[in-house]
Scaffold this motif. Structure first.
Motif, PDB file in Angstrom:
ATOM      1  N   THR A   1      39.771   6.446  58.722  1.00  0.00           N
ATOM      2  CA  THR A   1      40.009   5.013  58.887  1.00  0.00           C
ATOM      3  C   THR A   1      39.022   4.236  58.036  1.00  0.00           C
ATOM      4  N   PHE A   2      39.561   3.446  57.119  1.00  0.00           N
ATOM      5  CA  PHE A   2      38.750   2.601  56.245  1.00  0.00           C
ATOM      6  C   PHE A   2      39.030   1.134  56.553  1.00  0.00           C
ATOM      7  N   ARG A   3      37.985   0.308  56.545  1.00  0.00           N
ATOM      8  CA  ARG A   3      38.134  -1.132  56.669  1.00  0.00           C
ATOM      9  C   ARG A   3      38.129  -1.725  55.270  1.00  0.00           C
TER      10      ARG A   3
ATOM     11  N   GLN B   1      31.548   8.323  63.336  1.00  0.00           N
ATOM     12  CA  GLN B   1      31.740   6.889  63.282  1.00  0.00           C
ATOM     13  C   GLN B   1      30.632   6.271  62.459  1.00  0.00           C
TER      14      GLN B   1
ATOM     15  N   GLN C   1      44.592   3.808  57.091  1.00  0.00           N
ATOM     16  CA  GLN C   1      44.481   5.089  57.797  1.00  0.00           C
ATOM     17  C   GLN C   1      45.373   6.108  57.117  1.00  0.00           C
TER      18      GLN C   1
ATOM     19  N   GLU D   1      35.070   3.828  58.308  1.00  0.00           N
ATOM     20  CA  GLU D   1      34.619   3.453  59.645  1.00  0.00           C
ATOM     21  C   GLU D   1      34.549   4.641  60.593  1.00  0.00           C
ATOM     22  N   ARG D   2      35.522   5.554  60.493  1.00  0.00           N
ATOM     23  CA  ARG D   2      35.517   6.680  61.423  1.00  0.00           C
ATOM     24  C   ARG D   2      36.369   7.827  60.893  1.00  0.00           C
TER      25      ARG D   2
ATOM     26  N   GLY E   1      37.013  -0.431  50.139  1.00  0.00           N
ATOM     27  CA  GLY E   1      36.950  -0.319  51.579  1.00  0.00           C
ATOM     28  C   GLY E   1      35.770   0.535  52.001  1.00  0.00           C
TER      29      GLY E   1
ATOM     30  N   THR F   1      42.967  -2.225  58.223  1.00  0.00           N
ATOM     31  CA  THR F   1      42.546  -0.824  58.132  1.00  0.00           C
ATOM     32  C   THR F   1      43.553   0.008  57.345  1.00  0.00           C
TER      33      THR F   1
END
Length: 321
Positions: free
Chosen positions: A10-12, A165, A101, A139-140, A136, A99
């Protein structure tokens, strides 16, 4: 048990991201380029002739070298031990602050390279994706577990659990193995549906087979070949599918009801310097008959995919008993 695991990254996104209809090729290309940058010790323009090729993780993961000779046949290339699983087909835009994903399956010795692979993906997205080079931040990382038990020998993949995380120093320990279930006489459905959600491109003599030409025999033959080669070259498990010829013959006894359509998509090939159109079958494919001998391998295919260009996520399916 097989060294095999699925992860979700998961990237922001700091900027709007535009994606092609099918982002598997884009993500695979960015992953490969970044992995080479972070893994290469010599700076050589190609891996061919590099004195470190035998021990470098980049070719082992992304450009698996074919052996000079093999008991099965002579190979020009062998399957690579990863699968990029992009966002759903048709995901075209992710807003700034949204996000991105996508999934990643690692197999065999590549599982131990998760920290390096994660670092390469992190660098790739931090450097920017797409024509706009949208950046990006990771994030996790979540890991998906699935274990077969006596009551449910062929469970659906389970929920994801976090293993890293933002702010964590290292990826948490987890059991990156999959237990291959044995054929179970107490659980033998006579009808099973493959819900195919990315183009499944099965080929005959180099040409793709359209939905009307697909058969259970071709599906099983291609799937068992992929599993066998991955197990042999990347996990030191030659002969994992010991009775493959008999299983392929058994697949000829199955009836089937395809409800499939052809889905094309385009990608730009840097190697060939041209736009290429690829496609495959999408939809539902129901198999009927004595499925017990084939169930373990059809179940495993939910992680490994089947058909051409599986590394970019094509040939993904889920079983619906």
């Amino acid at each position: 048990m097989l060294p095999l695991a699925r992860y979700r990254f998961t990237f922001r996104m700091a900027a709007p991201l535009r994606l092609p209809d099918y982002a598997g090729s884009l993500l695979r290309g960015q992953f490969g380029a970044s992995l080479r940058r972070v893994a290469c010790m010599t700076g050589a323009p190609t891996c061919e002739g590099c004195p470190l090729r035998a021990t470098c993780p980049y070719p082992a993961i992304f450009e698996a070298p074919a052996p000079a000779e093999h008991a099965m046949q002579n190979f020009s290339h062998v399957p690579n031990p990863y699968v990029i699983e992009p966002p759903a087909f048709g995901t075209r835009h992710i807003d700034a602050g949204g996000t991105l994903q996508f999934g990643l399956v690692l197999f065999g010795r590549a599982v131990a390279q998760l920290p390096l692979v994660s670092f390469a993906l992190q660098r790739a997205v931090e450097g920017g994706l797409g024509r706009e080079r949208a950046r990006g931040v990771l994030e996790r990382i979540d890991w998906q577990h699935a274990a077969a038990g006596p009551a449910t020998p062929y469970p659906a993949p389970q929920a994801f659990v976090p293993v890293w995380q933002q702010g964590d120093g290292a990826i948490a320990a987890h059991d990156a193995h999959l237990t291959l279930p044995a054929s179970a006489t107490h659980f033998t459905p006579e009808r099973l549906t493959l819900a195919i959600h990315t183009p499944m491109r099965l080929q005959q003599q180099g040409k793709p087979l359209r939905p009307a030409a697909l058969t259970p025999r071709k599906l099983v033959a291609d799937l068992l070949r992929r599993i066998s080669l991955l197990a042999d070259f990347h996990a030191g498990r030659p002969g994992l599918v010991a009775d493959a010829p008999a299983l392929v013959r058994h697949a000829e006894t199955l009836a089937h009801q395809p409800a499939l359509r052809w889905q094309d998509w385009s990608r730009y090939s840097s190697r060939q310097q041209q736009e290429m159109t690829l496609g495959g079958a999408i939809g539902h494919w129901t198999l009927e008959g004595d499925l017990a001998p084939l169930l373990p391998w059809l179940w495993l295919g939910q992680w490994l995919h089947v058909g051409k260009n599986a590394t970019m996520g094509m040939g993904a399916y889920a079983l619906q008993p």
